[in-house]
Design an enzyme around this catalytic site. Sequence first.
Site, PDB file in Angstrom:
ATOM      1  N   GLU A 134      -3.414 122.558  49.269  1.00 40.51           N
ATOM      2  CA  GLU A 134      -3.271 121.093  49.193  1.00 40.51           C
ATOM      3  C   GLU A 134      -3.458 120.427  50.554  1.00 40.51           C
ATOM      4  O   GLU A 134      -4.125 119.393  50.684  1.00 40.51           O
ATOM      5  CB  GLU A 134      -1.888 120.716  48.630  1.00 40.51           C
ATOM      6  N   HIS A 142       9.094 121.002  39.964  1.00 42.53           N
ATOM      7  CA  HIS A 142       7.818 120.333  39.741  1.00 42.53           C
ATOM      8  C   HIS A 142       7.957 118.844  39.416  1.00 42.53           C
ATOM      9  O   HIS A 142       6.946 118.161  39.279  1.00 42.53           O
ATOM     10  CB  HIS A 142       7.059 121.023  38.595  1.00 42.53           C
ATOM     11  N   HIS A 159       1.382 121.826  81.031  1.00 37.53           N
ATOM     12  CA  HIS A 159       0.991 121.409  79.675  1.00 37.53           C
ATOM     13  C   HIS A 159       1.151 119.907  79.450  1.00 37.53           C
ATOM     14  O   HIS A 159       0.207 119.225  79.096  1.00 37.53           O
ATOM     15  CB  HIS A 159       1.799 122.180  78.629  1.00 37.53           C
ATOM     16  N   HIS A 201      -1.025 114.932  79.294  1.00 38.87           N
ATOM     17  CA  HIS A 201      -1.233 116.383  79.311  1.00 38.87           C
ATOM     18  C   HIS A 201      -2.443 116.725  80.165  1.00 38.87           C
ATOM     19  O   HIS A 201      -3.573 116.717  79.668  1.00 38.87           O
ATOM     20  CB  HIS A 201      -1.444 116.895  77.886  1.00 38.87           C
TER      21      HIS A 201
HETATM   22  C1  LIG Z   1       2.167 119.435  64.233  1.00 41.43           C
HETATM   23  C2  LIG Z   1       2.567 119.354  65.657  1.00 41.43           C
HETATM   24  N1  LIG Z   1       3.655 120.015  66.077  1.00 41.43           N
HETATM   25  C3  LIG Z   1       4.067 119.927  67.368  1.00 41.43           C
HETATM   26  C4  LIG Z   1       3.383 119.154  68.253  1.00 41.43           C
HETATM   27  C5  LIG Z   1       3.861 119.008  69.676  1.00 41.43           C
HETATM   28  N2  LIG Z   1       2.961 119.748  70.574  1.00 41.43           N
HETATM   29  C6  LIG Z   1       1.971 119.148  71.240  1.00 41.43           C
HETATM   30  S1  LIG Z   1       1.071 120.204  72.148  1.00 41.43           S
HETATM   31  C7  LIG Z   1       2.012 121.513  71.669  1.00 41.43           C
HETATM   32  C8  LIG Z   1       1.730 122.893  72.178  1.00 41.43           C
HETATM   33  C9  LIG Z   1       0.348 123.242  71.892  1.00 41.43           C
HETATM   34  O1  LIG Z   1      -0.018 124.380  72.574  1.00 41.43           O
HETATM   35  P1  LIG Z   1      -1.561 124.653  72.792  1.00 41.43           P
HETATM   36  O2  LIG Z   1      -2.311 124.282  71.599  1.00 41.43           O
HETATM   37  O3  LIG Z   1      -1.664 126.056  73.268  1.00 41.43           O
HETATM   38  O4  LIG Z   1      -1.958 123.637  73.924  1.00 41.43           O
HETATM   39  P2  LIG Z   1      -1.992 123.884  75.490  1.00 41.43           P
HETATM   40  O5  LIG Z   1      -0.593 124.186  75.917  1.00 41.43           O
HETATM   41  O6  LIG Z   1      -2.903 125.016  75.735  1.00 41.43           O
HETATM   42  O7  LIG Z   1      -2.465 122.586  76.018  1.00 41.43           O
HETATM   43  C10 LIG Z   1       3.017 121.097  70.807  1.00 41.43           C
HETATM   44  C11 LIG Z   1       4.028 121.996  70.201  1.00 41.43           C
HETATM   45  C12 LIG Z   1       2.244 118.474  67.784  1.00 41.43           C
HETATM   46  N3  LIG Z   1       1.518 117.692  68.558  1.00 41.43           N
HETATM   47  N4  LIG Z   1       1.840 118.619  66.493  1.00 41.43           N
END
Ligand SMILES: Cc1ncc(C[n+]2csc(CCOP(=O)(O)OP(=O)(O)O)c2C)c(N)n1
Length: 673
Positions: A424, A486, A275, A44
């Site tokens: 939690e 539960h 990204h 990334h």
């Molecule tokens: C819990 C979770 N869900 C999905 C992902 C997959 N994922 C990685 S980065 C991302 C998008 C994040 O967007 P942002 O925080 O705005 O990052 P940017 O595009 O600005 O680098 C996703 C959905 C992940 N790493 N963790």
Amino acid sequence: MTAAETPRATAPALPEPKSRELRDMADAIRALAMDAVERAKSGHPGMPMGMADVATVLFSKFLKFDPRDPHWPDRDRFVLSAGHGSMLLYSLLHLTGYADMTMDEIKRFRQLGSRTAGHPEYGHATGIETTTGPLGQGLANAVGMALAERIMNAKFGDALVDHHTYVFAGDGCLMEGISHEAISLAGHLNLHKLIVLFDDNSISIDGSTNLSVSDDQLQRFEAAGWDAVRVDGHDTDAVAAALTRARQNKRPSLIACRTTIAFGAPTKAGTAAAHGSALGAAEIAGARERLNWPYPPFEIPDAIAAAWRKVGERGGKDRSAWSARLAAAPAEARQEFERRVSGELPKGWREAVRGIAQKFATEAPKLATRQASGMVLDALAPLMSELIGGSADLTPSNNTRAKSQKVLDASNYGGSYVHYGVREHGMAAAMNGLALHGGILPYGGTFLIFSDYCRPAIRLSALMGVRVLYVLTHDSIGLGEDGPTHQPVDQLASLRAIPHLRVYRPADPVETAECWELALEARGVPAAIALTRQTVPALRRDAGENRSARGAYVLAEAEGARRVTLLATGSEVGLAMAARDLLKQQGIAAAVVSMPCWELFDAQDAAYRRTVLGSAPRVAVEAASPFGWERYVGSGGAVIGMTGFGASAPAEDLFRHFGITAEKVVEAALARV
Ligand SMILES: Cc1ncc(C[n+]2csc(CCOP(=O)(O)OP(=O)(O)O)c2C)c(N)n1
């Protein structure tokens, strides 16, 4: 491609930076990030390139750290919650001089065995404070770290403990539900030394964040009791001013940094295309021109490398002053501080836990195991200042608050019991942060069923190898009338499926004390302790040896040659003992094996396991999904458990209704002998 066709030709020139030196330093991060991702053909680049200016300001002017002593207890913590931007962290660690983050490691980004894993992994390299990647977790870990700082400060004072926790979080982190719990808890506890720098770039994977979110993040944080401002994340003066202000705040701080993802890339900047994949040769060539970075991949010009090294050396003075303060502290305080930070348990803890086990063995009280657990805590809490307990609003049910524990809140960080509220997931992730910070041994309670709400953080406790103890009560249909919503059925199996997590399910008060002893002494190992709501018989009348330590043991040997072996955990061990008596009446010699911890049993040598399991047919009984028991009973064995969800009724009726009874165990045994 001709020069006229390079992407740069169409991209507008970048605005002049406020500081050429800081921009050059930030560009070193950008170059390393785009080149490492390009080489790995994976990763990334956008986030590191977008946040490079903010990171440069933070590290060069504010962050208190010393690469020569990465574990310095009073360092500021830096958490990259947006873990996909791992190359940002790796670049910073390399440039500031962490010895283990060599350029070779940067070149081996995302390769097998490198320190530079796809997402930052705790323990892979110094300077990685926590494993991040599952979005939102890092932010919630940071809440735990900032809380740990306050707790340690209350105990040891400003001279030894006085640091900040900084977080880089993206839109993704703030969209995740866990962020709500984390922000809300931090606001409530008024963790004013927690500073979140939000990569406010309006881009996530699917495209513009407009597609999925309309929150006003500033108002959201403000509503939770934070101070919140927005700045241009490429204006280093503005970022520095916001950080200066945040450090003086009496509340936790959000700094929303408006950035352009992949800043500098000619066509992909500001787009989701930057990204999560390599930019490509042409785009990188264009970025090099636009950023005026003519150097080959993985080459940092001397002057810029030297500027970064200076940043890495900046904390040395602070660190030695701190060491001098520690050396000058009264011997008792110094030793206690060092003990706490090392994770060593205090003198007397083992005698205390053994003492309570012995008391249980002698007195044979009829208790629920959750009550026995509460009594163990009563015995330990006064001795163990590092024990920080809590519950997600189930304190009276979880029996997690020891008599001696005072409530920890914004007006008293000297307390040792946290009311986490109905949060939690936030509790579990905060406990990871408490443990990672050092000096603290956290435990927290909820119902076993709601371990599902903690699961992503429990998994990270295990992946990172941190000592966090989950106290999970109401561990079966034995909880009764609350019904199937539960009553855990699948939770034991699913927790047992997490590598490196130890799942304990003690049968009686003595085993409860033994399981606590094992969980507390296992450094680097998280534990889930499943406890009953209902009373169980006292089965163990001996406590000289911790028999739970081998995970499973013969609680009652067969009288005569074993015809059948009955395996059970927790409340069903009593049931297996009753079945043993019934079998005896029919002339069948049965042994009962209590299995409080599968993971510990699996780690025993084959000879021991064979002796315990025996060669006679086996019947297992556990008021939960039978999933996983097959390997202990073998193909000729039987498992008595729950094949569907529970129901709402008094517990005894439920055990009968679902056929989890001594009679059913006997039936299954008779069919096999
Ligand atoms: C819990 C979770 N869900 C999905 C992902 C997959 N994922 C990685 S980065 C991302 C998008 C994040 O967007 P942002 O925080 O705005 O990052 P940017 O595009 O600005 O680098 C996703 C959905 C992940 N790493 N963790």
